[in-house]
Scaffold this motif. Structure first.
Motif, short mmCIF file in Angstrom:
data_model
loop_
_atom_site.label_atom_id
_atom_site.label_comp_id
_atom_site.label_asym_id
_atom_site.label_seq_id
_atom_site.Cartn_x
_atom_site.Cartn_y
_atom_site.Cartn_z
N ALA A 126 25.37 39.74 44.98
CA ALA A 126 24.08 39.37 45.14
C ALA A 126 23.21 40.47 44.72
O ALA A 126 22.41 40.25 44.09
CB ALA A 126 23.72 38.97 46.91
N GLN A 127 23.29 41.66 45.26
CA GLN A 127 22.21 42.58 44.92
C GLN A 127 22.50 43.04 43.21
O GLN A 127 21.51 43.54 42.69
CB GLN A 127 23.01 44.02 45.48
N GLY A 128 23.50 42.82 42.56
CA GLY A 128 23.52 42.83 41.18
C GLY A 128 22.95 41.79 40.60
O GLY A 128 22.91 41.72 39.44
N GLY A 129 22.50 40.69 41.07
CA GLY A 129 21.77 39.66 40.80
C GLY A 129 22.70 38.63 39.84
O GLY A 129 22.28 37.92 38.96
N PHE A 130 24.15 38.44 40.24
CA PHE A 130 25.01 37.70 39.71
C PHE A 130 25.01 36.24 40.20
O PHE A 130 24.54 35.91 41.10
CB PHE A 130 26.46 38.28 39.79
N GLN A 131 25.37 35.26 39.03
CA GLN A 131 25.11 33.86 39.40
C GLN A 131 26.66 33.18 39.54
O GLN A 131 26.71 32.25 40.10
CB GLN A 131 24.34 33.39 38.63
N ARG A 132 27.23 33.63 38.66
CA ARG A 132 28.63 33.16 38.38
C ARG A 132 29.89 33.99 38.74
O ARG A 132 30.59 34.38 37.70
CB ARG A 132 28.61 32.60 36.80
N PRO A 133 30.20 34.12 39.86
CA PRO A 133 31.32 35.19 40.06
C PRO A 133 32.66 34.61 40.00
O PRO A 133 32.56 33.21 40.33
CB PRO A 133 31.17 35.76 41.65
N LYS A 144 33.81 31.76 31.74
CA LYS A 144 32.41 32.46 31.60
C LYS A 144 31.72 32.99 32.72
O LYS A 144 30.58 32.68 33.10
CB LYS A 144 31.41 31.63 30.79
N PRO A 145 32.44 33.70 33.67
CA PRO A 145 31.71 34.34 34.97
C PRO A 145 30.78 35.72 34.33
O PRO A 145 31.00 35.92 33.17
CB PRO A 145 33.09 34.63 35.78
N ASP A 146 29.98 35.85 35.22
CA ASP A 146 28.99 37.17 34.80
C ASP A 146 29.64 38.33 35.75
O ASP A 146 29.43 39.48 35.33
CB ASP A 146 27.55 37.00 35.19
N VAL A 147 30.77 38.17 36.65
CA VAL A 147 31.44 39.22 37.44
C VAL A 147 32.29 38.74 38.11
O VAL A 147 32.73 37.53 38.33
CB VAL A 147 30.22 39.56 38.56
N VAL A 148 33.34 39.79 38.27
CA VAL A 148 34.74 39.50 38.54
C VAL A 148 34.96 40.04 39.74
O VAL A 148 34.84 41.31 39.81
CB VAL A 148 35.77 39.55 37.83
N TRP A 194 32.44 44.17 36.90
CA TRP A 194 33.24 44.08 38.13
C TRP A 194 33.01 44.50 39.37
O TRP A 194 32.13 45.33 39.36
CB TRP A 194 34.55 44.89 37.53
N VAL A 195 33.52 44.11 40.34
CA VAL A 195 33.17 44.38 41.88
C VAL A 195 34.78 44.60 42.52
O VAL A 195 35.43 43.68 42.43
CB VAL A 195 32.35 43.47 42.55
N MET A 196 34.97 45.85 43.08
CA MET A 196 36.52 45.86 43.68
C MET A 196 36.36 46.81 44.70
O MET A 196 35.17 47.44 45.02
CB MET A 196 37.22 46.64 42.77
N PRO A 197 37.28 46.92 45.69
CA PRO A 197 37.44 47.54 46.91
C PRO A 197 37.75 49.42 46.31
O PRO A 197 38.10 49.60 45.29
CB PRO A 197 38.69 47.14 47.64
N GLY A 198 37.34 50.10 47.24
CA GLY A 198 37.32 51.47 46.93
C GLY A 198 38.81 52.11 46.56
O GLY A 198 38.86 52.94 46.21
N GLU A 231 32.47 52.44 33.18
CA GLU A 231 30.95 52.41 33.30
C GLU A 231 30.55 51.06 33.94
O GLU A 231 30.80 49.99 33.47
CB GLU A 231 30.33 52.53 31.99
N GLY A 232 29.63 51.05 35.17
CA GLY A 232 29.20 49.93 35.70
C GLY A 232 29.71 49.46 36.73
O GLY A 232 29.73 48.28 37.05
N VAL A 233 31.31 49.64 36.80
CA VAL A 233 32.09 49.17 37.95
C VAL A 233 31.43 49.27 39.32
O VAL A 233 31.14 50.38 39.58
CB VAL A 233 33.66 49.51 37.94
N ARG A 234 31.51 48.17 40.08
CA ARG A 234 30.68 48.31 41.28
C ARG A 234 32.02 48.33 42.51
O ARG A 234 33.02 47.78 42.31
CB ARG A 234 29.75 47.06 41.87
N VAL A 235 31.83 49.42 43.43
CA VAL A 235 32.92 49.89 44.45
C VAL A 235 32.29 49.39 45.78
O VAL A 235 31.12 49.87 46.04
CB VAL A 235 33.41 51.04 44.17
N VAL A 236 33.16 48.63 46.68
CA VAL A 236 32.82 48.46 47.97
C VAL A 236 33.79 49.28 48.86
O VAL A 236 34.93 48.98 48.41
CB VAL A 236 32.91 47.12 48.25
N GLN A 237 33.38 50.06 49.76
CA GLN A 237 34.17 50.72 50.42
C GLN A 237 33.51 50.88 52.04
O GLN A 237 32.22 50.88 51.97
CB GLN A 237 34.77 52.10 50.19
N THR A 238 34.15 50.96 53.18
CA THR A 238 33.84 51.29 54.38
C THR A 238 33.44 52.87 54.43
O THR A 238 34.18 53.63 53.74
CB THR A 238 34.82 51.12 55.55
#
Lengths: 408, 292
Positions: free
Chosen positions: A167-174, A226-230, A255-259, A276-283
């Motif tokens: 959501a923060q990345g402004g994506f619509q089609r994951p 045709k997703p905008d993010v995976v 891309w969004v992926m775990p740490g 470049e630009g890969v988003r990483v989510v971790q605790t």
């Protein structure tokens, strides 16, 4: 036993022992009541060995601090340390020994989900508390006795954090891609549930097999939608391969992926440009908290490394403090069940926030407290799951740069 | 609805994967035909070669070509070493002895490798290039290189088998060992040529796999089942059959993705194998064994 002086010494020892045993029973019985036994069951060897030794040292150190402060609920803590080898079979043997021989009332620090799930039936049967750092959702559903406390985020929470990042990345089609195991699938399913609850839609979903020489067809299936993010529920080797093939195919997607997949090793394998630009989510730890500062101090003293290198050791520190506060709240001579019932009263999010065992012990005289841990603010929910915060980072120029922090 | 372009892309993926599997499958079927047993260490020869290439690149800063040459040498050396130490002494025992010994070799090789290289993933560094896009049909330069080298290696092996005296002798031994011996063919030379060839095929496969994917200690072991299936489907001991069967299995696997999804594509390939074997137990190109 031929030498005279040795014979004499053994006679003396025997005499002392006799004398001791004549005087001891009453004192020993009193001392036994004054001890609360816990097992530190950590992954000293096996694939968890990069974390286990530090976790065990942290438990031992935290316990000696509690004892130095006069114990909890009128009792001293006594630790029996074991190695689970990061294997369920070895963990079961070690847990049986801890429960049957050492008669521990709590087991702290199981790391791998497989180990926690294998040990849980034993602790449940013995009426012992189990504190773990595992992620699998099955731990929540199997926690029928309410004796299990999870200090790590569940895969469901990971899913909600993924949804925040998207959501923060402004994506619509994951779209989602999941490694075919419990963790991969439940992370991405958690995302799907959270994303759909926000009114969004997932445009494509693929579950893929491990150890393939190529993931081009899997990628193609995803990219055809045709997703905008995976969003990835993946591990490092498969992520390396997927990103390399994606980059070469030249299609535009983020891309969004775990740490544990999107880390320095990924950048090392692929280079900065691909990542470049890969988003990483971790605790992340409970940053800025006094408990974390103290943990960092003792972790450095015990291992020579920064506390930030092991979130799991921070969780182990919190386990000891939480247990000690619950013993304090339950009062002298409380049973294991009574201590267990007090855990929500000291780390359930209700009550006066406290940062340490000593502060909590004082505040408990007035009413419930909420221990703000080193690993997270804890805030155990009804299922016994803590609620760590997450960071959302982005890989920029080969560095993993923090974008923000989210609570879910 | 699946578009033709989409299907063509899946077919390209299947072709490349099939050619990659064809290398160990050919090694497996040659050894089966000439030495008479299924070499379960085939995959681990690949793994060792891939690690050899990584080591050359990392420790010696070797170019890709030099690293590949080092891997080739490592693959051939390992195959010959195992032949001398294990398989030649067992040659007069029943074939199952060699099969079991090869499983032992596979485990030993992997353990030694893991001891020195650890479990972390490695990769062979190659320049990353964007795909060529032909109206939606995307061809990765890496994939083309992998396919090209694989085809080249396969052609070289067939040229050796059919165009040189030692190749003719190898085929003679495969066809009828007793007759070959009676005609004065020296088994020792044939075996050396066989194992050098098997090692070289595995090394090529290992390096190509390393270029395409990531290198882990289990890499070759994971490919063994696929290579084994291709050998059986192609007709055991038939080199051309093994290559063609690898490509067919690769195509069946990838073309099934739009229908059943990637989790079940492997099952589809094996279902195809099962159906062919039910209709033709000797495989696509195998010759029927006469009852003894």
């Amino acid at each position: 036993m031929t030498r005279i002086d040795e014979t004499r010494r053994s006679v003396c020892l025997a005499g002392a022992a006799l004398l001791g045993s004549a005087l001891a029973p009453a004192a020993a019985r009193a001392a036994q009541q004054d001890v609360f036994r816990i097992g530190a069951l950590n992954s000293i060897t096996g694939s968890g060995a990069s974390y286990g030794p530090g976790m065990q040292k942290t438990i031992l150190r935290a316990v000696s601090e509690i004892n130095a402060a006069g114990g909890a609920g009128g009792r001293r803590l006594q630790v029996y340390a074991e190695d689970d080898q990061t294997k369920p079979e070895a963990a079961v043997l070690a847990a049986k020994k801890l429960l049957d021989v050492n008669r521990v009332q709590a087991i702290l620090g199981t790391f791998s989900s497989g180990v926690t799930l294998a040990v849980m039936p034993l602790t449940n049967a013995a009426g012992a508390i189990l504190m773990n750092t595992s992620g699998a959702p099955a731990i929540t559903t199997q926690n029928v006795a309410g004796l299990s406390w999870r200090f790590e985020a569940t895969n469901d929470r990971y899913g909600r954090a993924f949804a925040q990042a998207v959501a923060q990345g402004g994506f619509q089609r994951p779209a989602i891609m999941a490694f075919n195991n419990a963790s991969g699938i439940s992370n991405t399913q958690g995302f799907k549930t959270a994303w759909e609850a926000r009114g969004g839609k997932v445009v494509a979903s693929v579950v893929y097999e491990p150890n393939r020489p190529s993931y081009r067809s899997e990628l193609q299936q995803i990219l055809d939608a045709k997703p905008d993010v995976v969003v990835m529920g993946s591990y490092l080797p498969d992520t390396t391969l997927i990103l390399r093939e994606w980059y070469q195919s030249g299609q535009d997607v983020k891309w969004v992926m775990p740490g544990w997949a999107g880390n320095a090793d990924l950048v090392k394998a692929l280079g900065a440009e691909v990542c470049e630009g890969v988003r990483v989510v971790q605790t992340i730890a409970n940053e800025g908290s006094p408990a974390l500062a103290h943990f960092d101090e003792i972790y450095k003293a015990e291992t020579g490394k920064d506390g930030s290198t092991s979130i799991y050791a921070a969780m182990c520190y919190d386990m000891v403090v939480t247990l000690a506060l619950a013993m304090e709240a339950a009062g002298p001579g409380a049973t294991t069940a009574q201590v267990n019932a007090c855990i929500p009263k000291v780390a359930g999010g209700q009550g006066k926030p406290v940062d340490s065992f000593e502060a909590g012990r004082e505040a408990l005289k007035q009413g419930p407290v909420s221990y703000q841990g080193a690993s997270s603010r804890l805030n155990f929910d009804a299922s016994g799951d803590a609620s760590p915060d997450f960071s959302i980072s982005m890989i920029r120029g080969g560095e993993i740069v923090r974008q923000g922090r989210v609570s879910v | 609805m699946i578009s033709a372009i989409s299907l063509a892309n899946y077919a390209v993926n299947g072709l490349v994967e099939g050619l990659l599997i064809a290398l160990p499958a050919l090694s497996l079927t040659l050894v089966m035909g000439i030495a008479g047993f299924a070499n379960a260490a085939t995959g681990d020869y690949m793994t060792v070669s891939a690690y050899a290439a990584v080591t050359m690149q990392k420790a010696l800063a070797a170019s890709l070509l030099l690293a590949a040459a080092g891997a080739l040498a490592a693959g051939v050396a390992l195959a010959l070493l195992c032949h001398w130490l294990v398989f030649r002494p067992l040659a007069r025992r029943p074939a199952v002895t060699s099969l079991v010994a090869s499983i032992g070799v596979a485990l030993l090789v992997r353990s030694v490798l893991t001891f020195f290289a650890g479990h972390d993933q490695q990769s062979i560094q190659t320049p990353l290039m964007r795909a060529w896009n032909f109206g939606g049909l995307r061809l990765l330069p890496t994939d083309l290189a992998v396919a090209g080298v694989a085809v080249g290696a396969l052609l070289a092996v067939f040229a050796l088998l059919h165009g040189t005296p030692i190749g003719r002798q190898m085929r003679a031994v495969a066809d009828n060992p007793d007759l070959a011996r009676a005609s004065g063919i020296r088994a020792r030379r044939v075996m050396l040529a066989l194992w050098a060839m098997a090692g070289a095929l595995c090394a090529t496969g290992g390096v190509l796999y390393g270029v395409k994917a990531v290198i882990m200690p289990d890499l070759g072991w994971e490919l063994l089942i696929a290579a084994f299936a291709a050998m059986v489907l192609g007709g055991i001991g038939n080199p051309g059959g093994a290559v063609l069967a690898s490509v067919l299995l690769g195509l069946a696997q990838e073309l099934s993705v739009p229908l059943v999804g990637p989790s079940y594509k492997i099952a589809v390939a094996f279902a195809a194998l099962l159906l062919v074997l039910l209709a033709r137990p000797r495989g696509l190109f195998g010759t029927a064994l006469a009852a003894r």
